[in-house]
Design a protein around this motif. Structure first.
Motif, short mmCIF file in Angstrom:
data_model
loop_
_atom_site.label_atom_id
_atom_site.label_comp_id
_atom_site.label_asym_id
_atom_site.label_seq_id
_atom_site.Cartn_x
_atom_site.Cartn_y
_atom_site.Cartn_z
N ASP A 181 -1.40 -20.97 21.68
CA ASP A 181 -1.00 -21.71 20.47
C ASP A 181 -2.04 -21.64 19.35
OD1 ASP A 181 -2.72 -23.11 22.16
OD2 ASP A 181 -2.10 -25.06 21.34
N LYS A 182 -3.15 -20.96 19.57
CA LYS A 182 -4.20 -20.92 18.55
C LYS A 182 -4.35 -19.54 17.92
CE LYS A 182 -5.73 -25.13 19.32
NZ LYS A 182 -5.33 -26.19 18.41
N GLU A 183 -3.38 -18.66 18.16
CA GLU A 183 -3.57 -17.28 17.73
C GLU A 183 -3.77 -17.13 16.23
OE1 GLU A 183 0.27 -15.37 18.93
OE2 GLU A 183 0.47 -15.14 16.77
N ALA A 184 -3.21 -18.04 15.43
CA ALA A 184 -3.32 -17.89 13.98
C ALA A 184 -4.58 -18.54 13.40
CB ALA A 184 -2.08 -18.49 13.31
N ASN A 185 -5.35 -19.20 14.26
CA ASN A 185 -6.56 -19.87 13.76
C ASN A 185 -7.70 -18.89 13.55
OD1 ASN A 185 -4.91 -22.01 14.72
ND2 ASN A 185 -6.73 -23.31 14.91
N LEU A 239 -22.60 -24.46 24.07
CA LEU A 239 -21.46 -25.38 24.02
C LEU A 239 -21.88 -26.83 24.26
CD1 LEU A 239 -18.88 -23.36 26.13
CD2 LEU A 239 -19.03 -23.53 23.64
N ASP A 240 -21.14 -27.74 23.62
CA ASP A 240 -21.31 -29.16 23.95
C ASP A 240 -20.93 -29.34 25.42
OD1 ASP A 240 -21.97 -29.70 21.35
OD2 ASP A 240 -19.91 -30.22 20.77
N PRO A 241 -21.63 -30.22 26.13
CA PRO A 241 -21.41 -30.34 27.57
C PRO A 241 -19.94 -30.52 27.97
CG PRO A 241 -23.26 -31.69 26.88
CD PRO A 241 -22.69 -31.10 25.63
N GLU A 242 -19.18 -31.26 27.16
CA GLU A 242 -17.80 -31.50 27.58
C GLU A 242 -16.91 -30.26 27.43
OE1 GLU A 242 -19.17 -32.73 24.89
OE2 GLU A 242 -17.73 -32.97 23.24
N LEU A 243 -17.43 -29.21 26.78
CA LEU A 243 -16.63 -28.00 26.59
C LEU A 243 -16.99 -26.89 27.57
CD1 LEU A 243 -16.69 -27.84 22.69
CD2 LEU A 243 -14.96 -28.86 24.17
N VAL A 244 -18.03 -27.15 28.38
CA VAL A 244 -18.49 -26.12 29.31
C VAL A 244 -17.43 -25.82 30.35
CG1 VAL A 244 -20.18 -25.66 31.14
CG2 VAL A 244 -20.95 -26.59 28.95
N GLY A 245 -16.79 -26.87 30.84
CA GLY A 245 -15.84 -26.74 31.94
C GLY A 245 -14.71 -25.76 31.66
N GLU A 246 -14.13 -25.82 30.45
CA GLU A 246 -12.98 -24.98 30.15
C GLU A 246 -13.36 -23.49 30.18
OE1 GLU A 246 -12.44 -24.99 25.37
OE2 GLU A 246 -12.51 -26.99 26.26
N VAL A 247 -14.59 -23.18 29.76
CA VAL A 247 -15.03 -21.78 29.77
C VAL A 247 -15.32 -21.34 31.20
CG1 VAL A 247 -16.87 -20.21 29.04
CG2 VAL A 247 -15.89 -21.84 27.41
N LEU A 248 -16.00 -22.19 31.97
CA LEU A 248 -16.28 -21.84 33.36
C LEU A 248 -14.98 -21.65 34.15
CD1 LEU A 248 -19.36 -24.08 34.27
CD2 LEU A 248 -19.32 -21.68 33.57
N PRO A 267 -11.84 -18.39 13.51
CA PRO A 267 -12.86 -19.01 14.35
C PRO A 267 -13.37 -20.33 13.81
CG PRO A 267 -13.24 -16.66 14.22
CD PRO A 267 -12.10 -16.95 13.30
N SER A 268 -13.47 -20.45 12.47
CA SER A 268 -13.99 -21.70 11.90
C SER A 268 -13.08 -22.89 12.21
CB SER A 268 -14.15 -21.56 10.39
OG SER A 268 -12.92 -21.16 9.80
N ARG A 269 -11.86 -22.62 12.64
CA ARG A 269 -10.94 -23.70 12.97
C ARG A 269 -10.74 -23.84 14.48
NH1 ARG A 269 -10.92 -25.77 8.33
NH2 ARG A 269 -11.21 -27.45 9.77
N LEU A 270 -11.73 -23.37 15.24
CA LEU A 270 -11.66 -23.51 16.69
C LEU A 270 -12.92 -24.21 17.18
CD1 LEU A 270 -10.51 -19.87 17.59
CD2 LEU A 270 -9.10 -21.93 17.75
N SER A 271 -12.80 -24.96 18.27
CA SER A 271 -13.99 -25.57 18.86
C SER A 271 -14.82 -24.48 19.52
CB SER A 271 -13.56 -26.60 19.91
OG SER A 271 -13.07 -25.92 21.06
#
Ligand SMILES: Nc1ncnc2c1ncn2[C@@H]1O[C@H](COP(=O)(O)OP(=O)(O)O)[C@@H](O)[C@H]1O
Ligand SMILES: [Mg+2]
Lengths: 266, 220
Positions: free
Chosen positions: A147-151, A186-195, A153-157
């Motif tokens: 759902d983020k394909e049109a964003n 990454l902010d700590p709360e965002l690490v999980g989604e990448v891992l 990078p500046s509009r992504l976390s």
């Protein structure tokens, strides 16, 4: 140029007596290391120990001065060991089998998420626009960002940007993936989604080399952990051996320092 | 006054046209040459290319445009370069612009984050694609205002071509002044022309800037 891969079997990588100098400073000292196919190898060690340099020698973003680096059995960077540089064309051909993910994401800011992913498919793999777009969408879906394909990078976390960067790499259907501290910015709360995305890739049997300070990830996902210090490969083994029974004194004190800083972890 | 406009109107129009023409050709020539100089400097051998380009830039920036134009127009024939006034003027403007444009481009390319270029190399994009698809669009955000600014400065440097007899707008108004002894009207015409000219360029420049920076201004 069409470099459509025929089969995407995971590749292995082999370093033999690799040395790298920055002027007088030796960043890599006689590194010999085998990266097994379809397995996750984590590189750990203090900052400045040469982890990034080693990783970047594997796709020749960093030129090693002596020794050999091979993907499967193909030497990268030079035509023969210690010989002359390989042609740009052959190097690019080898590189599109090697995905890389950086600490700072390094997305191209003027392109949308979809364009970031499709760029290499069109201009390196030589796919038609429609096909590149379709495959880029698949890759974005795989990292959960359909759902983020049109964003832009500046509009992504940060976590979303890193997942787009992973999608950009996997869309090329690489046979080995290099990660240089993919969660350190990454902010700590965002690490999980990448891992989570990385674990999924590992489960699919991708060859992965991961420089990381996430000891939890190294302990639970890695098949093999390699400890470096001051440009030297000090210890390598299964996570259990490295974390539970470190025999090397430098490794033991590195781990102790880490445990003291993260008193709750593993 | 109407009689004067009637008499000089056609010449003034020719003058406008020539000023526009020399500006367009000089700016485009300067940009193209400046780009090639920057590419040569960035990817070529440092000693054999980098050093002469630096000397060239220093020479152009260190001397008045009028002097450079005289060197080209009156000095050229000494080395077999015999040009008419108009081509000499356009070439002079291009050479002059190139020195400034190449410096603006250099700063712009230097400002492209290294990681974005590495990501492109890591994926296997060839150098030319990296320059056109990644580096140029990324650097335009910072370089475009300076490029447009210098293109505007160049509009006013075109009047110097009158000194080597290019019949552009300055040349025509000077002729008008010396033949009629009228000053207010010719100067007014000249001023209005440049004001409109520069206004059009700045508007166009702002449009271009928006095009290259839209992704920074996007609403979420
Ligand atoms: N381009 C460079 N020029 C000079 N020294 C460098 C360069 N890149 C890295 N180094 C040095 O090489 C050593 C290893 O760096 P690096 O591989 O980035 O370490 P790590 O990733 O383990 O933190 C460090 O001491 C660093 O200062
Ligand atoms: Mg590093």
């Amino acid at each position: 140029m069409s470099l459509e891969p025929t089969a995407t079997s995971p590749a292995s990588a082999h370093l033999r007596a690799v040395n790298k100098f920055y002027g007088d400073f030796q960043a890599l000292k006689d590194i010999t290391l085998d990266i097994p196919p379809g397995k996750v190898t984590c590189l750990i060690g203090p900052s400045g120990s040469g982890k990034s340099t080693l990783l970047r020698c594997i796709n020749f973003l960093e030129e090693y001065d002596s020794g050999e680096v091979r993907i499967d059995d193909r030497l990268i960077g030079y035509e023969t060991p210690g010989g002359k540089r390989m042609s740009g064309r052959r190097l690019r051909e080898m590189r599109c089998d090697i995905g890389m993910v950086f600490q700072q994401f390094n997305l191209w800011p003027h392109m949308t998420a979809l364009q970031n992913v499709a760029e290499g498919l069109e201009r390196v793999r030589g796919l038609k626009r429609a096909e590149a777009t379709a495959r880029a969408r698949e890759a974005l879906a795989k990292v959960g960002l359909a759902d983020k394909e049109a964003n832009h990078p500046s509009r992504l976390s940060g976590g979303q940007q890193q997942r787009v960067a992973i999608a950009r790499a996997i869309a090329m259907q690489p046979r080995i993936m290099l990660f240089d501290e993919p969660t350190s910015a990454l902010d700590p709360e965002l690490v999980g989604e990448v891992l989570a995305v990385m674990k999924q890739l590992a489960a699919e049997g991708m060859t992965m080399v991961v420089v990381t300070h996430e000891m939890g990830f190294a302990a639970h996902v890695a098949d093999r952990v390699v400890f470096m210090e001051r440009g030297e490969l000090v210890a390598a083994g299964a996570p259990r051996e490295i974390f539970q029974h470190p025999t090397d004194q430098r490794l033991a004190s590195f781990l102790q320092g880490y445990r003291e800083r993260n008193s709750l972890d593993f | 006054m109407l009689e004067m406009l009637h008499r000089y109107g056609p010449d003034l129009l020719t003058g406008f046209g020539l000023t526009l023409l020399t500006w367009v050709l000089g700016t485009v020539g300067g940009l193209v040459l400046g780009f090639f100089l920057e590419m040569a400097r960035r990817f070529g051998p440092r000693f054999w290319i980098g050093w002469p380009i630096r000397a060239y830039v220093e020479f152009i920036r260190g001397t008045p445009f009028l002097v450079q134009l005289f060197v080209l127009y009156y000095g050229g024939p000494l080395i077999g370069l015999r040009l008419d006034a108009l081509p000499a003027g356009v070439l002079g403007l291009s050479l002059y612009g190139a020195a400034y444009f190449t410096e603006i481009l250099r700063a712009g390319f230097d400002a492209v984050p290294k990681g974005q270029i590495e990501a492109a190399r890591a994926i296997g994009l060839p150098g030319r694609t990296i320059v056109w698809r990644i580096m140029l669009p990324v650097m335009m955000v910072s370089a475009l205002p300076a490029l447009v600014n210098f293109a505007i400065i160049l509009t006013k440097e075109t009047v110097i071509l009158s000194m080597i007899t290019v019949p552009e707008i300055m040349f025509q108004t000077q002729t008008m002044m010396s033949e009629t002894f009228a000053f207010v009207l010719p100067i007014l015409i000249l001023a209005l022309f440049f004001w409109g000219f520069v206004e059009v360029i700045s508007r166009f420049g702002r449009r271009l800037e928006r095009r290259f920076t839209h992704y920074l201004l996007e609403e979420s």
